[in-house]
Design a protein around this motif. Structure first.
Motif: not given
Length: 112
Positions: A11-40
């Motif tokens: 929630e904090d990450v998504l809120k900050r992403a929106a704040e940065w975007r709304d302030s005129g910055r370019k923003v990219a979001l990375a999301t873990v979409v799949s894991t297998w075995g041991s993952s960090p």
């Protein structure tokens, strides 16, 4: 460039992403979409990056973060999303430090 703050909620990450975007910055979001075995980090973990080098969150606990940030910058530049695949069988896994024995897929997108 700032060090990522790894102990932020999604929630904090998504809120900050929106704040940065709304302030005129370019923003990219990375999301873990799949894991297998041991993952960090579990599926749904986020890392947000802005064009000023600020970051919040984590998709790997540090082991692949540099490669993900590099791809996030590319997504901000050309607007094209990326699906990154890191795994122990992949030579790039050793290059970026994913030696945990698992596989992780991370979706990186430009936020407009």
């Amino acid at each position: 460039m700032s060090e990522p703050q790894t102990y932020a909620s999604s929630e904090d990450v998504l809120k900050r992403a929106a704040e940065w975007r709304d302030s005129g910055r370019k923003v990219a979001l990375a999301t873990v979409v799949s894991t297998w075995g041991s993952s960090p980090r579990p599926v749904g973990s986020h890392l947000v990056v802005d064009d000023q080098g600020n970051m919040l969150g984590s998709v790997s606990g540090g082991c692949i973060e540099g490669a993900v940030v590099h791809e996030a910058r590319g997504a901000m530049e050309n607007g094209k999303p990326r699906l990154l695949d890191f795994g122990i069988a992949d030579e790039t896994a050793w290059e970026v430090g994913l030696a945990c024995g698992g596989k992780v897929k991370v979706f990186v997108e430009n936020l407009e």
